[in-house]
Design an enzyme around this catalytic site. Structure first.
Site, short mmCIF file in Angstrom:
data_model
loop_
_atom_site.label_atom_id
_atom_site.label_comp_id
_atom_site.label_asym_id
_atom_site.label_seq_id
_atom_site.Cartn_x
_atom_site.Cartn_y
_atom_site.Cartn_z
N ASP A 1 -8.12 -3.47 -7.70
CA ASP A 1 -7.77 -2.49 -6.67
C ASP A 1 -8.30 -1.12 -7.07
OD1 ASP A 1 -6.59 -0.73 -4.89
OD2 ASP A 1 -4.59 -1.60 -5.04
N CYS B 1 0.84 -1.20 0.00
CA CYS B 1 0.00 0.00 0.00
C CYS B 1 0.89 1.26 0.00
CB CYS B 1 -0.96 -0.05 1.18
SG CYS B 1 -2.28 1.17 1.13
N HIS C 1 -7.29 -4.67 -3.41
CA HIS C 1 -6.33 -4.01 -2.54
C HIS C 1 -6.20 -4.81 -1.24
CE1 HIS C 1 -3.91 -0.55 -1.42
NE2 HIS C 1 -4.49 -0.56 -0.22
#
Length: 245
Positions: free
Chosen positions: A183, A125, A214
């Site tokens: 994502d 991330c 994600h």
């Protein structure tokens, strides 16, 4: 391989940064992986990820990425309150301060008798972005970036022209870029922007888009894909075994 864990408070240009260290519990020198967390800092899934890497023969450093903005030892919860606080921290900290954190981590690793001179970066991330950003440091030999956010959008505060996408041509290290096609944080247009920049700058990179959402690496999340996560760990270990010789 049995591992051991330590906690160190490292001096940086912007204050003390708590760093969690995982390493093989045996004699020898080992390559170092700086492992950058999500916005929540070192949660249980991040600690387990670091332990997996250390168990394959690496020293793993997990810094508190927003140490300037929180009391030492802060871990944000995986809920709306934690997400809001983490995102606020993400947009409050300048990329230049992440750069000085990386310099401090490199210096710290070089000071340890059980660390070799070889250092790489990895993250998920925002941590994937920070692993990419860390590769601007010439001491970083390889970066494994999992669903990195905010590279394509240039939304993180920094000096003009010092955003990570614009600085791509300054990266000499080999990169691995991994994105989930489902994502929502990095659209197909955003992925193409990053890919085209890497191509234009003749970067040394590997690119993989997978059918995943994600946070597919996070083992406490409904989006977690255990089989895919295992593949990513194996790829990361092989990558660092090759690049951090």
């Amino acid at each position: 391989m049995i591992i051991t864990q330590e906690v160190h408070d490292i001096s940086t240009a912007t204050g003390t940064m708590r760093t969690y260290l995982y390493r093989p519990d045996c004699e020898g020198q080992f390559a170092t992986i700086i492992f950058y967390s999500e916005i929540f800092q070192q949660t249980a899934p991040i600690a387990r990820a670091a332990a997996i890497l250390a168990g394959h023969g690496f020293v793993v450093l997990v810094p508190e990425v927003f140490h300037e903005l929180n009391p030492i030892g802060t871990v944000l919860a995986y809920d709306d309150i934690g997400k809001d606080k983490g995102n606020a921290d993400k947009f409050a900290k300048r990329l230049e301060h992440h750069d000085s954190d990386t310099e401090a981590l490199v210096d710290f690793a070089r000071s340890l008798i059980f660390c070799s001179s070889h250092i790489g970066s990895m993250g998920v991330c925002i941590g994937g972005h920070l692993a990419y950003r860390a590769a601007l440091n010439p001491d970083i030999q390889g970066a494994f970036c999992l669903y990195p956010t905010d590279i394509h959008s240039n939304t993180l505060p920094c000096d003009k022209g010092n955003d990570s996408l614009s600085r791509t041509g300054d990266i000499a290290a080999e990169l691995v870029m991994i994105f989930g096609k489902q994502d929502p944080h990095v659209s197909s247009e955003g992925r193409k922007l990053v890919y085209d920049k890497l191509e234009a700058t003749e970067a040394k990179f590997n690119w993989l888009e997978v059918n995943a959402q994600h946070a597919f690496m996070r083992d406490e999340d409904i989006r977690h894909d255990p089989a895919l996560a295992l593949q990513m760990y194996l790829q990361a270990v092989a990558f660092f075994q090759r690049t951090l010789k």
